[in-house]
Design a protein around this motif. Structure first.
Motif, PDB file in Angstrom:
ATOM      1  N   ARG A  76      -7.950  -2.779   4.104  1.00  0.00           N
ATOM      2  CA  ARG A  76      -9.400  -2.617   4.262  1.00  0.00           C
ATOM      3  C   ARG A  76     -10.170  -3.933   4.198  1.00  0.00           C
ATOM      4  O   ARG A  76     -11.321  -3.995   4.602  1.00  0.00           O
ATOM      5  CB  ARG A  76      -9.938  -1.666   3.193  1.00  0.00           C
TER       6      ARG A  76
ATOM      7  N   HIS B 260      -3.770  -5.673   1.683  1.00  0.00           N
ATOM      8  CA  HIS B 260      -4.768  -4.608   1.587  1.00  0.00           C
ATOM      9  C   HIS B 260      -5.466  -4.451   2.940  1.00  0.00           C
ATOM     10  O   HIS B 260      -6.211  -5.322   3.373  1.00  0.00           O
ATOM     11  CB  HIS B 260      -5.766  -4.924   0.480  1.00  0.00           C
TER      12      HIS B 260
ATOM     13  N   TRP C 260     -11.495  -4.880  -7.259  1.00  0.00           N
ATOM     14  CA  TRP C 260     -12.201  -3.751  -6.657  1.00  0.00           C
ATOM     15  C   TRP C 260     -11.743  -3.631  -5.212  1.00  0.00           C
ATOM     16  O   TRP C 260     -11.180  -4.572  -4.647  1.00  0.00           O
ATOM     17  CB  TRP C 260     -13.719  -3.925  -6.723  1.00  0.00           C
ATOM     18  N   GLU C 261     -11.950  -2.476  -4.626  1.00  0.00           N
ATOM     19  CA  GLU C 261     -11.602  -2.288  -3.225  1.00  0.00           C
ATOM     20  C   GLU C 261     -12.532  -3.147  -2.360  1.00  0.00           C
ATOM     21  O   GLU C 261     -13.744  -3.191  -2.592  1.00  0.00           O
ATOM     22  CB  GLU C 261     -11.734  -0.822  -2.821  1.00  0.00           C
TER      23      GLU C 261
END
Length: 354
Positions: A105, A103, A147-148
């Motif tokens: 981010r 991921h 969650w992000e």
């Protein structure tokens, strides 16, 4: 000094020994240590009770016990020590150091502040898999995000240390235990074989303690603490795989003197600007795992001016770090129950300061 207690207290802190002795005398405590620094001095250094369930080994000054989540700030400190050297960047993507993390981010800062979104593992695992570093770390990387990264916060109960360890290994080749051993205090991720005889035998408050600790606290809590399954089994907690391996979210072994001493040493371990950033609030709001308001720094939980962390079972470490009225304190127990014992000792130390 209470007859059940060994060690020393500075003048004015005698009530700490009395409270500790009362806990031992009542059976609320069966074996523990407590230490506190104030004004740069070790003002409380106490131990008492037994290091084993059969009550054949008295608790000594050097007895080690698992402190569970009270060790999370120590794991964070291992990463921060390499941030201080410029070998890890707080705002670098986690994937820079841990390519298995898919991921883009998520940053190191998110990982340290419990914002990465990986508090639970999807694949059902047993305790042996949880204590197998490559196996558990790969399972964390393969799990979907809750969650992000950066959009929410939730304590990464069992995954935190492996995430930080994967970052550290990728950046420097070191394990969390390697770095912590270099800090010079009696705290260990991966107790050397020669020191395992110093480890206290952990015991549950009652037969239902482990089940109550995992269930009844919310859905995410149950998934996060219940997988890998069986980690709170006494046979696991008192085994060589737990004592000698690294699960740095929860298996720090420490003396109270060593853990309190690490907090006392923080200004020497990190540059002043990085220490200030590490102790400043990073994530605030309802913690999705704890289901309560929480303030997280880069590795520590913060409650107004108090910085530290408690662990399941009752151990804790932290304090008010501002001088001249500050203190640093740790309480380490083998009797896995609630936090009322530690709270009573913190109250006694604060009364001594007053």
């Amino acid at each position: 000094m209470h007859e059940l207690v060994s060690g020393t207290v500075a003048k004015g802190f005698e009530p700490v020994a009395e409270v500790f002795g009362e806990l031992l005398g009542s059976g609320a405590e069966t074996g523990a240590s407590v230490a506190a620094y104030a004004g740069g001095e070790l003002v409380v250094d106490l131990w008492g009770g037994w290091a084993d369930a059969a009550r054949t080994r008295p608790w000594r000054a050097g007895t080690l016990a698992t402190v569970f989540s009270a060790g999370k700030p120590v794991a964070a400190l291992a990463v921060l020590a390499r941030v201080a050297e410029g070998r890890i960047g707080l705002d670098e993507p986690v994937a820079t150091y841990w390519p298995a993390f898919r991921h883009e981010r998520g940053t190191v800062r998110h990982a340290l502040a419990h914002q990465l979104g990986l508090p639970a593992v999807a694949e059902p695992l047993d305790a042996a898999a949880g204590l197998d570093w490559p196996r558990f770390t790969a399972a964390i990387a393969a799990s979907p995000l809750e969650w992000e990264p950066g959009t929410a916060v939730g304590e990464h109960a069992l995954t935190y240390g492996n995430i930080l360890g994967a970052i550290l290994r990728g950046a420097t080749g070191e394990t969390v235990g390697d770095v912590v051993r270099g800090l010079g205090h009696d705290v260990h991720f991966g107790v050397p074989a020669a020191d395992r005889a110093r480890c206290a035998e952990l015991e549950h408050r009652d037969p239902g303690w482990a089940e109550e600790s995992v269930h009844g606290h919310g859905e995410l809590w149950a998934r996060a603490l219940g997988n890998p399954a069986g980690l709170l089994d006494p046979a696991v907690l008192n085994g060589d795989a737990w004592r000698g391996g690294e699960l740095p979210a929860v298996n720090l072994h420490a003396t109270a003197r060593g853990l309190a001493g690490l907090y006392q040493a923080l200004p020497r371990l990190l540059p002043a600007d990085l220490l200030a950033e590490a102790l400043a609030p990073q994530a605030e709001g309802v913690d999705r795992l704890l289901e309560e308001e929480a303030v997280w720094t880069l590795g520590f939980r913060r409650d107004e001016a108090w910085i530290g962390m408690g662990g399941i079972g009752g151990s804790s470490a932290g304090g008010y770090l501002a001088e001249p009225d500050g203190y640093r304190m740790a309480y380490v127990t083998r009797h896995l129950a609630g936090h009322d014992r530690g709270n009573a000792l913190y109250d006694a130390v604060e009364a001594g300061l007053a």
